[in-house]
Design a protein around this motif. Structure first.
Motif, PDB file in Angstrom:
ATOM      1  N   PHE A 186     -62.077 -98.932 -28.147  1.00  0.00           N
ATOM      2  CA  PHE A 186     -62.632 -97.776 -27.418  1.00  0.00           C
ATOM      3  C   PHE A 186     -62.750 -96.549 -28.328  1.00  0.00           C
ATOM      4  N   VAL A 187     -62.568 -96.758 -29.638  1.00  0.00           N
ATOM      5  CA  VAL A 187     -62.779 -95.671 -30.612  1.00  0.00           C
ATOM      6  C   VAL A 187     -64.222 -95.809 -31.081  1.00  0.00           C
ATOM      7  N   ASP A 188     -65.023 -94.798 -30.846  1.00  0.00           N
ATOM      8  CA  ASP A 188     -66.452 -94.919 -31.177  1.00  0.00           C
ATOM      9  C   ASP A 188     -66.989 -93.550 -31.607  1.00  0.00           C
ATOM     10  N   GLY A 189     -67.788 -93.552 -32.681  1.00  0.00           N
ATOM     11  CA  GLY A 189     -68.389 -92.298 -33.163  1.00  0.00           C
ATOM     12  C   GLY A 189     -67.378 -91.360 -33.785  1.00  0.00           C
ATOM     13  N   GLN A 190     -66.279 -91.910 -34.304  1.00  0.00           N
ATOM     14  CA  GLN A 190     -65.188 -91.068 -34.840  1.00  0.00           C
ATOM     15  C   GLN A 190     -64.990 -91.296 -36.333  1.00  0.00           C
ATOM     16  N   PHE A 191     -64.308 -90.326 -36.954  1.00  0.00           N
ATOM     17  CA  PHE A 191     -63.940 -90.440 -38.372  1.00  0.00           C
ATOM     18  C   PHE A 191     -62.429 -90.403 -38.496  1.00  0.00           C
ATOM     19  N   VAL A 192     -61.888 -91.289 -39.320  1.00  0.00           N
ATOM     20  CA  VAL A 192     -60.472 -91.223 -39.660  1.00  0.00           C
ATOM     21  C   VAL A 192     -60.396 -90.628 -41.055  1.00  0.00           C
ATOM     22  N   ARG A 193     -59.768 -89.456 -41.168  1.00  0.00           N
ATOM     23  CA  ARG A 193     -59.698 -88.760 -42.463  1.00  0.00           C
ATOM     24  C   ARG A 193     -58.397 -89.100 -43.168  1.00  0.00           C
ATOM     25  N   VAL A 249     -53.605 -88.122 -30.667  1.00  0.00           N
ATOM     26  CA  VAL A 249     -54.669 -88.973 -30.146  1.00  0.00           C
ATOM     27  C   VAL A 249     -55.226 -88.259 -28.920  1.00  0.00           C
ATOM     28  N   ALA A 250     -56.545 -88.148 -28.864  1.00  0.00           N
ATOM     29  CA  ALA A 250     -57.166 -87.485 -27.709  1.00  0.00           C
ATOM     30  C   ALA A 250     -57.949 -88.516 -26.901  1.00  0.00           C
ATOM     31  N   PRO A 251     -57.347 -89.009 -25.817  1.00  0.00           N
ATOM     32  CA  PRO A 251     -58.081 -89.977 -24.995  1.00  0.00           C
ATOM     33  C   PRO A 251     -59.160 -89.286 -24.174  1.00  0.00           C
ATOM     34  N   GLY A 252     -60.213 -90.036 -23.884  1.00  0.00           N
ATOM     35  CA  GLY A 252     -61.227 -89.565 -22.950  1.00  0.00           C
ATOM     36  C   GLY A 252     -60.870 -90.078 -21.569  1.00  0.00           C
ATOM     37  N   PHE A 253     -61.809 -90.755 -20.905  1.00  0.00           N
ATOM     38  CA  PHE A 253     -61.537 -91.285 -19.572  1.00  0.00           C
ATOM     39  C   PHE A 253     -60.833 -92.637 -19.712  1.00  0.00           C
ATOM     40  N   ILE A 254     -59.575 -92.683 -19.284  1.00  0.00           N
ATOM     41  CA  ILE A 254     -58.797 -93.925 -19.376  1.00  0.00           C
ATOM     42  C   ILE A 254     -58.438 -94.372 -17.957  1.00  0.00           C
ATOM     43  N   GLU A 255     -58.543 -95.685 -17.710  1.00  0.00           N
ATOM     44  CA  GLU A 255     -58.277 -96.224 -16.366  1.00  0.00           C
ATOM     45  C   GLU A 255     -56.770 -96.256 -16.102  1.00  0.00           C
ATOM     46  N   THR A 256     -56.256 -95.230 -15.444  1.00  0.00           N
ATOM     47  CA  THR A 256     -54.825 -95.186 -15.108  1.00  0.00           C
ATOM     48  C   THR A 256     -54.674 -94.658 -13.672  1.00  0.00           C
ATOM     49  N   LEU A 295     -70.033 -96.277 -24.677  1.00  0.00           N
ATOM     50  CA  LEU A 295     -69.677 -97.631 -24.236  1.00  0.00           C
ATOM     51  C   LEU A 295     -69.821 -97.781 -22.716  1.00  0.00           C
ATOM     52  N   GLN A 296     -70.191 -96.686 -22.054  1.00  0.00           N
ATOM     53  CA  GLN A 296     -70.530 -96.662 -20.621  1.00  0.00           C
ATOM     54  C   GLN A 296     -69.420 -97.199 -19.719  1.00  0.00           C
ATOM     55  N   GLY A 330     -52.160 -84.597 -39.689  1.00  0.00           N
ATOM     56  CA  GLY A 330     -52.797 -83.443 -39.053  1.00  0.00           C
ATOM     57  C   GLY A 330     -54.131 -83.781 -38.398  1.00  0.00           C
ATOM     58  N   GLU A 331     -54.349 -85.058 -38.125  1.00  0.00           N
ATOM     59  CA  GLU A 331     -55.637 -85.479 -37.549  1.00  0.00           C
ATOM     60  C   GLU A 331     -55.562 -85.627 -36.024  1.00  0.00           C
ATOM     61  N   VAL A 332     -56.708 -85.508 -35.395  1.00  0.00           N
ATOM     62  CA  VAL A 332     -56.813 -85.764 -33.952  1.00  0.00           C
ATOM     63  C   VAL A 332     -57.818 -86.897 -33.791  1.00  0.00           C
ATOM     64  N   LEU A 333     -57.327 -88.063 -33.438  1.00  0.00           N
ATOM     65  CA  LEU A 333     -58.207 -89.226 -33.303  1.00  0.00           C
ATOM     66  C   LEU A 333     -58.598 -89.388 -31.838  1.00  0.00           C
ATOM     67  N   ARG A 334     -59.889 -89.318 -31.585  1.00  0.00           N
ATOM     68  CA  ARG A 334     -60.356 -89.465 -30.196  1.00  0.00           C
ATOM     69  C   ARG A 334     -60.505 -90.937 -29.838  1.00  0.00           C
ATOM     70  N   VAL A 335     -59.996 -91.284 -28.651  1.00  0.00           N
ATOM     71  CA  VAL A 335     -60.168 -92.637 -28.129  1.00  0.00           C
ATOM     72  C   VAL A 335     -60.940 -92.457 -26.829  1.00  0.00           C
ATOM     73  N   CYS A 336     -62.258 -92.358 -26.948  1.00  0.00           N
ATOM     74  CA  CYS A 336     -63.036 -91.879 -25.810  1.00  0.00           C
ATOM     75  C   CYS A 336     -64.376 -92.599 -25.654  1.00  0.00           C
ATOM     76  N   GLY A 337     -64.595 -93.675 -26.436  1.00  0.00           N
ATOM     77  CA  GLY A 337     -65.869 -94.396 -26.331  1.00  0.00           C
ATOM     78  C   GLY A 337     -67.067 -93.537 -26.724  1.00  0.00           C
ATOM     79  N   GLN A 338     -66.834 -92.533 -27.541  1.00  0.00           N
ATOM     80  CA  GLN A 338     -67.828 -91.509 -27.921  1.00  0.00           C
ATOM     81  C   GLN A 338     -68.309 -90.746 -26.679  1.00  0.00           C
ATOM     82  N   ASN A 339     -67.328 -90.154 -26.021  1.00  0.00           N
ATOM     83  CA  ASN A 339     -67.617 -89.325 -24.854  1.00  0.00           C
ATOM     84  C   ASN A 339     -68.633 -88.238 -25.200  1.00  0.00           C
ATOM     85  N   MET A 340     -69.513 -87.944 -24.261  1.00  0.00           N
ATOM     86  CA  MET A 340     -70.571 -86.970 -24.529  1.00  0.00           C
ATOM     87  C   MET A 340     -70.040 -85.541 -24.630  1.00  0.00           C
TER      88      MET A 340
END
Ligand code: NAI
Length: 448
Positions: A183-190, A382-389, A409-410, A435-445
Motif C-alpha cells: 500500500f506504499v505508492d508514489g513515495q520516496f524512501v530517502r 509512518v503516515a497512514p492514509g485510509f486504513i481499514e480499522t 490503488l482505489q 528523520g523520514e516520514v513514509l506515507r502508507v496511503c496508496g498514493q492518496n490524492m
C-alpha cells in the motif's frame, strides 16, 4: 473491515459489468501473509534499466537475491522494473531511460513494481543536476498514477555519500520490490547515510531485538506486534487497562509481554523500561502507535477534546522519548524510534484540527529527534492514509466509500500494510534512514 465493492468488481458478472461501465476496479493487492515468510520477492522477471557502475552494482544485488534479472526488456510479463538514474546530470539525459521504462509498462505483471533509484537534489548542485534529480519526483509520482492491477511505483533517493549497494539503499529497494510495501505508492524512501547493516536472515531481520509497541491491543498496533514478532523481535505490548483482555490475547499470540498502562502517566516510560529490563535486559525499538481521535469542527470543539488528543498523540511521546534516550545502556545497538503520523497531519482534514495538529507535531518531533539520535539510532514516522480499522469503520458509509477510492490503488489499506512499513524502519537494514516520514496511503490524492 472488508471492502465489499472490491470483492464485487473482481468476481463474476459484476466484474464484467464494472468493466463495461468503466467503474473503478481496485485490485487485490500482493501482500505478504503475516504468518508466512516465503512469498516470492518479485512476481516474475526483473528488468534493470540504466548504465554504468551504479546500475551494475544494483543488478549484482538483485542477482544475489536469486531474481531473474534482465538488462534488456525480456519477452512476456515483467514482475519489476528498477530504473537507475543516479548518474544523470541534466534533464535531456533522462529521455532514453524513461522511454525504456514506458515501453515495458504494458508488460508489468499484476502487483508488479516500478522502483527508481536516484540522487537527492541539494542546494549545492548545479541547476541542471538539481533539475534532473528533482525531476524524478514528478516522473515517479506520475508513473505511479498510470499503473494498474495493484502495481506500484516508488523511489529510493540516495544522499551524496551513499552508494547504491549501501545497506539501507539495498534494504529500501528490497522493501519496495516486495509484497511488504503493498500500500506504499508514489513515495520516496530517502537514504541519507551509509549506516545500517544487511540482516543475516532477510526473513527475520529483527532476530534478538526487543520492541515496545504502544496501543498494541487492537487495530494497527496489534498488527505491528504480529509483524515485528514474525520478523524475529520480542514484543512488549502496552495498552490502557480497559483494553487489558485484548492486549493479553495479542501478546499471547506473539509470545510477548503485556503491560497495562496509560501512556499519558508521568512515569509511563520508566515503567516500560523497568519491565523490559527485567524480562529482556534491553529495548531496541519503540513504536509510538497509541493514538486517539475526538473529531469536531473547531468552532464546536470543547477544550477537553483538544487536550485529550494532544496529550495522547504527542505530549506522551515527547515525555517518553526524553526518558528512553537518557536511559543508560538501554539500547546497546542504538534506539529505533518509529511514530505514527497521519496524512491528516500533512494535508489537514475537516473536523480534525486537534488530530491534524497532533500528527503534524509528530512529524516535527521526528525531524528534531533525528538530529539528536543521528549516529546512534534513528527516528522516523509512518503516515497512514485510509486504513481499514475500527476507527475508520465508524465513518458514515457514503463518506467511507468515497474516502477509500481517493488514492491510486482505489481502496483502503490494511493494518498489516502500516505494520510492514514500521517493521522495515525498525530493521537493521534501515539504519541510514533517519528523520523520514513514509506515507502508507496508496498514493492518496491529498497532501504531497
Ligand atoms: P485504534 O483506536 O483501533 O487503536 C488504538 C489503540 O491505542 C487502542 O488499543 C487504544 O486502547 C490504545 N490507546 C489509546 N489511548 C491510549 C493511552 N493513553 N495509553 C495506552 N494506549 C492507548 O486505532 P488504529 O486505527 O489502530 O490507529 C493506530 C494509530 O494509527 C493511531 O496513532 C492513529 O492515529 C494512526 N492512524 C490510523 C489511521 C487509520 O486509518 N486507522 C490513519 C492514520 C493514522
Amino acid at each position: 473491515m472488508s471492502d465489499a465493492y472490491l470483492e464485487l468488481v473482481n468476481s463474476g458478472i459484476t466484474k464484467t459489468l464494472a468493466t463495461k461501465l468503466g467503474l473503478p476496479r481496485p485490485a487485490h493487492l500482493r501482500r505478504t501473509d503475516p504468518s508466512a515468510v516465503d512469498t516470492p520477492l518479485v512476481p516474475g522477471r526483473t528488468l534493470v534499466i540504466g548504465e554504468g557502475p551504479d546500475t551494475d552494482a544494483i543488478a549484482r544485488v538483485l542477482l544475489g537475491w536469486d531474481l531473474d534479472v534482465h538488462r534488456n526488456a525480456p519477452e512476456g510479463k515483467v514482475g519489476a522494473v528498477v530504473v537507475v538514474l543516479t548518474d544523470l546530470t541534466s534533464p535531456e539525459q533522462a529521455s532514453q531511460r524513461v522511454r525504456a521504462l514506458g515501453s515495458v509498462l504494458r508488460s508489468l505483471a499484476p502487483g508488479g513494481r516500478v522502483v527508481t533509484v536516484s540522487r537527492a537534489a541539494g542546494p549545492e548542485d548545479e541547476p541542471a543536476v538539481a533539475a534532473v534529480r528533482h525531476g524524478v519526483d514528478g516522473l515517479l509520482r506520475s508513473v505511479a498514477k498510470e499503473l494498474r492491477a495493484g502495481a506500484t511505483g516508488n523511489g529510493v533517493v540516495l544522499g551524496e555519500t551513499v552508494s547504491p549497494d549501501a545497506p539501507s539503499a539495498v534494504g529500501a529497494l528490497r522493501f519496495l520490490l516486495s509484497a511488504r510495501s503493498a500500500f506504499v505508492d508514489g513515495q520516496f524512501v530517502r537514504v541519507s547515510t551509509p549506516d545500517g547493516a544487511a540482516p543475516a536472515d532477510w526473513t527475520r531481520p529483527l532476530e534478538g531485538r526487543v520492541a515496545v509497541v504502544t496501543g498494541a491491543a487492537r487495530g494497527i498496533g496489534a498488527e505491528i506486534a504480529r509483524v515485528l514478532h514474525r520478523d524475529g523481535a520480542q514484543v512488549l505490548g502496552v495498552d490502557v487497562p480497559a483494553a487489558g483482555e485484548s492486549l493479553a490475547t495479542v501478546m499471547n499470540e506473539v509470545g510477548g509481554i503485556a503491560l497495562q498502562l496509560d501512556i499519558t502517566a508521568d512515569d509511563a516510560a520508566e515503567r516500560i523500561i523497568e519491565r523490559a529490563r527485567a524480562r529482556y535486559g534491553r529495548i531496541d525499538v519503540v513504536v509510538h502507535n497509541a493514538g486517539i481521535t475526538r473529531d469536531k469542527l473547531l468552532a464546536n470543539m470543547k477544550p477537553e477534546q483538544w487536550d485529550a488528543v494532544v496529550a495522547v498523540n504527542i505530549e506522551a511521546q515527547l515525555r517518553m522519548n526524553d526518558v528512553f534516550l537518557a536511559a543508560d545502556g538501554l539500547a546497546p545497538d542504538g534506539l529505533r524510534l518509529v511514530s505514527l503520523a497521519s496524512t491528516s497531519g500533512i494535508a489537514g482534514n475537516r473536523g480534525q484540527t486537534n488530530y491534524g495538529f497532533s500528527k503534524a507535531a509528530v512529524i516535527g518531533m521526528t525531524r528534531s529527534l533525528a538530529g539528536r539520535v543521528a549516529g546512534a539510532g534513528t527516528a522516523n514516522a509512518v503516515a497512514p492514509g485510509f486504513i481499514e480499522t475500527e476507527m475508520t469503520a465508524r465513518i458514515p458509509t457514503l463518506t467511507r466509500q468515497v474516502a477509500r477510492r481517493l488514492n491510486s490503488l482505489q481502496q483502503g489499506g490494511q493494518p498489516v500494510d502500516v505494520a510492514e512499513a514500521i517493521a522495515f524502519l525498525a530493521s537493521p537494514q534501515a539504519g541510514g534512514i533517519n528523520g523520514e516520514v513514509l506515507r502508507v496511503c496508496g498514493q492518496n490524492m491529498v497532501g504531497q
